[in-house]
Design an enzyme around this catalytic site. Structure first.
Site, PDB file in Angstrom:
ATOM      1  N   ASP A  66      28.176  85.695  25.746  1.00  0.00           N
ATOM      2  CA  ASP A  66      28.284  84.526  26.605  1.00  0.00           C
ATOM      3  C   ASP A  66      27.006  83.684  26.609  1.00  0.00           C
ATOM      4  O   ASP A  66      27.057  82.467  26.754  1.00  0.00           O
ATOM      5  CB  ASP A  66      28.627  84.956  28.032  1.00  0.00           C
ATOM      6  CG  ASP A  66      30.081  85.406  28.172  1.00  0.00           C
ATOM      7  OD1 ASP A  66      30.862  85.187  27.223  1.00  0.00           O
ATOM      8  OD2 ASP A  66      30.428  85.979  29.219  1.00  0.00           O
ATOM      9  N   ASN A 138      27.873  78.217  34.413  1.00  0.00           N
ATOM     10  CA  ASN A 138      27.893  79.375  35.305  1.00  0.00           C
ATOM     11  C   ASN A 138      27.430  79.044  36.720  1.00  0.00           C
ATOM     12  O   ASN A 138      28.183  79.196  37.667  1.00  0.00           O
ATOM     13  CB  ASN A 138      27.039  80.500  34.736  1.00  0.00           C
ATOM     14  CG  ASN A 138      27.766  81.301  33.679  1.00  0.00           C
ATOM     15  OD1 ASN A 138      28.969  81.154  33.491  1.00  0.00           O
ATOM     16  ND2 ASN A 138      27.032  82.139  32.969  1.00  0.00           N
ATOM     17  N   GLU A 139      26.162  78.652  36.856  1.00  0.00           N
ATOM     18  CA  GLU A 139      25.644  78.441  38.204  1.00  0.00           C
ATOM     19  C   GLU A 139      24.416  77.546  38.220  1.00  0.00           C
ATOM     20  O   GLU A 139      23.712  77.401  37.212  1.00  0.00           O
ATOM     21  CB  GLU A 139      25.293  79.780  38.875  1.00  0.00           C
ATOM     22  CG  GLU A 139      24.009  80.423  38.423  1.00  0.00           C
ATOM     23  CD  GLU A 139      24.095  81.151  37.100  1.00  0.00           C
ATOM     24  OE1 GLU A 139      23.169  80.980  36.274  1.00  0.00           O
ATOM     25  OE2 GLU A 139      25.067  81.897  36.888  1.00  0.00           O
ATOM     26  N   ASP A 170      15.895  83.892  49.927  1.00  0.00           N
ATOM     27  CA  ASP A 170      15.208  83.580  48.673  1.00  0.00           C
ATOM     28  C   ASP A 170      15.698  82.260  48.105  1.00  0.00           C
ATOM     29  O   ASP A 170      14.966  81.538  47.445  1.00  0.00           O
ATOM     30  CB  ASP A 170      15.439  84.692  47.639  1.00  0.00           C
ATOM     31  CG  ASP A 170      14.600  85.925  47.914  1.00  0.00           C
ATOM     32  OD1 ASP A 170      13.847  85.932  48.900  1.00  0.00           O
ATOM     33  OD2 ASP A 170      14.703  86.894  47.137  1.00  0.00           O
ATOM     34  N   ALA A 182      28.919  86.407  36.608  1.00  0.00           N
ATOM     35  CA  ALA A 182      27.561  86.449  36.068  1.00  0.00           C
ATOM     36  C   ALA A 182      26.551  86.710  37.190  1.00  0.00           C
ATOM     37  O   ALA A 182      26.662  87.693  37.918  1.00  0.00           O
ATOM     38  CB  ALA A 182      27.275  85.140  35.326  1.00  0.00           C
ATOM     39  N   LEU A 185      27.804  87.643  40.695  1.00  0.00           N
ATOM     40  CA  LEU A 185      28.289  89.009  40.925  1.00  0.00           C
ATOM     41  C   LEU A 185      27.125  89.953  41.219  1.00  0.00           C
ATOM     42  O   LEU A 185      27.237  90.838  42.079  1.00  0.00           O
ATOM     43  CB  LEU A 185      29.081  89.501  39.716  1.00  0.00           C
ATOM     44  CG  LEU A 185      29.856  90.804  39.891  1.00  0.00           C
ATOM     45  CD1 LEU A 185      30.892  90.689  40.994  1.00  0.00           C
ATOM     46  CD2 LEU A 185      30.528  91.201  38.578  1.00  0.00           C
ATOM     47  N   SER A 186      26.007  89.773  40.539  1.00  0.00           N
ATOM     48  CA  SER A 186      24.838  90.629  40.793  1.00  0.00           C
ATOM     49  C   SER A 186      24.252  90.380  42.181  1.00  0.00           C
ATOM     50  O   SER A 186      23.544  91.227  42.713  1.00  0.00           O
ATOM     51  CB  SER A 186      23.769  90.397  39.720  1.00  0.00           C
ATOM     52  OG  SER A 186      23.180  89.117  39.841  1.00  0.00           O
TER      53      SER A 186
END
Length: 275
Positions: A66, A138-139, A170, A182, A185-186
Site C-alpha cells: 500500500d 489514508n489520513e 497529542d 492504517a 486502526l493503530s
C-alpha cells in the site's frame, strides 16, 4: 498509449516484475515509463522520470504494498492505477504477482477499446487561509511538534463550526474509509468499509474526551492546536507542514479522487492479513 510503472523501493522481486511488465508492454506497442528509482534499479534511465509526471500516462501500475500505491497515487493525479500486491496486507492492490501480466494486458486492451472501468476512491486534504495541503488517500494528522510526553497541546475539534471536543491530546487524525485500516486502526479507531462515504475523526492520546467519530464525507472538520510552539499537519505520513499555534486547519474532501483500475479488493480477505 503510455503506461507508468512504479516498483517498491529496494525490492528485487518488484523490480523483476517491473522489467517483465515493461517487456510485455513493449511487445504490445505500448510506451512504458518508470519512476526514477525503478528506472535506476533496472538500468533504464532512458525511460525514467519523476512520479509527478505520471499524470501524463494513460494507466499506472504500482508493484508492492500500500505504501508504494500511495506513492504512485501522489503523481498519478487522476490517471487510473492498477495495484499489484506482493504479499503484504494490500488494501489497495487487488492483483497478485502471478496474474499481473494478464491483468495489465486486460486493462490495456480495455483502454484501447474505450472500455476501461475505474472505481473512484475519495481523498481528503487539509487547508488553512493561506494554503492547501497535498491530498491524502489514508489520513491527515494535525498534532503538536511530536508525539508523546511534552509534545501535545490543547486540541479543539469542530464539525461545520460546531464544537465536538476540546482538551489535551497529542493531536487529531482525520481518515478516509480507505485509511481506516492504517494509522487510524493503530490509534484504536474504527474500521469502516470502503463503500461507506464517510470521514473518521480520531483524537490521538487524548487525556480525556469524546470517542472516535464517523460522519458523512461532505462535512468540514476543523482542528486547532494551541499551547504548543507550533503544530504540524501531515498528509499520509509523508508530507509535513508546520503551522502557527491557534491556526484553524480545515480537513475535508479533496477535489480529485484516486481512480482504481482492475478488480476490486476483497476488503474482508485483506483484513485477514492484519493478524
Amino acid at each position: 498509449m503510455e503506461v507508468g510503472i512504479v516498483a517498491q523501493r529496494d525490492n528485487d522481486r518488484a523490480a523483476a516484475l517491473a522489467r517483465t511488465l515493461g517487456a510485455r508492454l513493449d511487445e504490445s506497442d505500448v510506451r512504458t515509463r518508470f519512476d526514477a528509482t525503478t528506472a535506476a534499479a533496472l538500468d533504464r534511465a532512458d525511460v525514467g522520470c519523476s512520479v509527478d509526471r505520471f499524470d501524463e500516462c494513460d494507466l499506472v501500475v504500482s508493484i508492492g504494498g500500500d505504501g508504494t500505491f500511495l506513492f504512485a497515487a501522489r503523481g498519478a493525479n487522476g490517471t487510473p492505477i492498477l495495484g499489484v500486491n506482493l504479499g503484504e496486507v494490500g488494501f489497495l492492490n487487488a492483483v497478485g504477482p502471478d496474474e499481473a501480466e494478464r491483468a495489465v494486458q486486460r486493462e490495456v486492451d480495455a483502454y484501447r477499446r474505450g472500455e476501461l472501468s475505474v472505481q473512484e476512491v475519495p481523498r481528503i486534504a487539509a487547508r488553512t487561509d493561506d494554503w492547501v495541503g497535498e491530498p491524502a488517500m489514508n489520513e491527515v494528522v494535525v498534532q503538536g511538534p511530536r508525539r508523546g510526553r511534552g509534545g501535545g497541546g490543547r486540541v479543539e475539534v469542530r464539525v461545520d463550526g460546531a464544537l465536538y471536543d476540546a482538551g489535551e491530546a497529542d493531536g487529531v487524525l482525520v481518515a478516509t474509509p480507505t485509511g481506516s485500516s492504517a494509522y487510524n486502526l493503530s490509534e484504536r479507531g474504527p474500521l469502516v468499509h470502503p463503500e461507506v462515504a464517510g470521514l473518521i475523526v480520531n483524537q490521538m492520546a487524548a487525556r480525556e474526551g469524546m470517542p472516535p467519530l464517523v460522519l458523512a464525507s461532505d462535512h468540514d472538520v476543523t482542528v486547532t492546536v494551541t499551547d504548543v510552539d507550533y503544530a504540524v499537519v501531515v498528509s499520509d505520513g509523508r508530507t509535513k507542514r508546520e503551522v502557527e499555534p491557534g491556526t484553524d486547519v480545515h480537513v475535508g474532501l479533496a477535489d480529485r479522487p484516486v481512480r482504481l483500475a482492475g478488480p476490486a479488493v476483497d476488503f474482508f480477505e485483506a483484513l485477514g492479513k492484519l493478524d
